[in-house]
Motif scaffolding. Structure first.
Motif, PDB file in Angstrom:
ATOM      1  N   VAL A  24      -5.942  -7.183   6.429  1.00 32.39           N
ATOM      2  CA  VAL A  24      -6.616  -7.523   5.167  1.00 32.39           C
ATOM      3  C   VAL A  24      -5.358  -8.604   4.632  1.00 32.39           C
ATOM      4  N   PHE A  29      -5.471  -3.862  -1.006  1.00 32.60           N
ATOM      5  CA  PHE A  29      -6.006  -3.263   0.285  1.00 32.60           C
ATOM      6  C   PHE A  29      -5.465  -2.056  -0.380  1.00 32.60           C
ATOM      7  N   ARG A  32      -8.474   0.801  -2.343  1.00 32.40           N
ATOM      8  CA  ARG A  32      -9.914   1.152  -1.937  1.00 32.40           C
ATOM      9  C   ARG A  32      -9.434   2.177  -0.159  1.00 32.40           C
ATOM     10  N   MET A  34     -11.628   1.937   3.244  1.00 35.53           N
ATOM     11  CA  MET A  34     -12.750   1.041   4.179  1.00 35.53           C
ATOM     12  C   MET A  34     -12.363   1.745   5.706  1.00 35.53           C
ATOM     13  N   ARG A  98     -13.705  -3.383   3.223  1.00 34.93           N
ATOM     14  CA  ARG A  98     -13.419  -3.030   2.318  1.00 34.93           C
ATOM     15  C   ARG A  98     -14.528  -2.319   1.168  1.00 34.93           C
ATOM     16  N   TYR A 111     -19.454  -1.159   0.447  1.00 31.88           N
ATOM     17  CA  TYR A 111     -18.550  -2.559   0.835  1.00 31.88           C
ATOM     18  C   TYR A 111     -18.902  -3.647   0.212  1.00 31.88           C
TER      19      TYR A 111
END
Length: 124
Positions: A24, A29, A32, A34, A98, A111
């Motif tokens: 990513v 990142f 969050r 995934m 994400r 997402y």
């Protein structure tokens, strides 16, 4: 530029293993959840696995439980999916995504960012 880039898809025989990765870039990142989703020909996209922002909570669909393992490295902005004992029904395009939140969601609407996908083909 926001980017989720999957890699690792391949054509394998039943019983073999693959490891998918998703890098990513361009966005946060480590705050969050995934997820991994997959879509096979003629079917809707379905959730496979999810991992919370800190890696302490994971989800695996019943169809892959015990065979797939999701993990993440927040230092490298990387999500992974270890897939063992692959079966022909695992054949699909696999997408990383994400989440809107730090904890896992099971709906595609949970997402907001998606990769382009990587093809996994398993022959019997």
């Amino acid at each position: 530029q926001v980017q989720l880039m999957e890699s690792g898809g391949d054509s394998v025989r039943a019983g073999e293993s693959l490891r998918l990765s998703c890098v990513v870039s361009g966005l946060r990142f480590d705050d969050r959840a995934m997820g991994w989703y997959r879509q096979s020909l003629g079917k809707e996209r379905e959730p496979v696995s999810c991992i919370s922002w800190d890696g302490h909570s994971t989800f695996h669909d019943d169809s892959v439980k015990g065979r797939f393992t999701v993990s993440r490295d927040n230092d490298k902005n990387t999500l992974a999916l270890q897939m063992d004992a692959l079966q022909p029904e695992d054949t699909a395009i696999y997408f990383c995504a994400r989440a809107l939140f730090g904890n896992c969601g099971l709906l595609a609407a949970d997402y907001e960012d998606w990769g382009q996908g990587t093809q996994v083909t398993v022959s019997s």
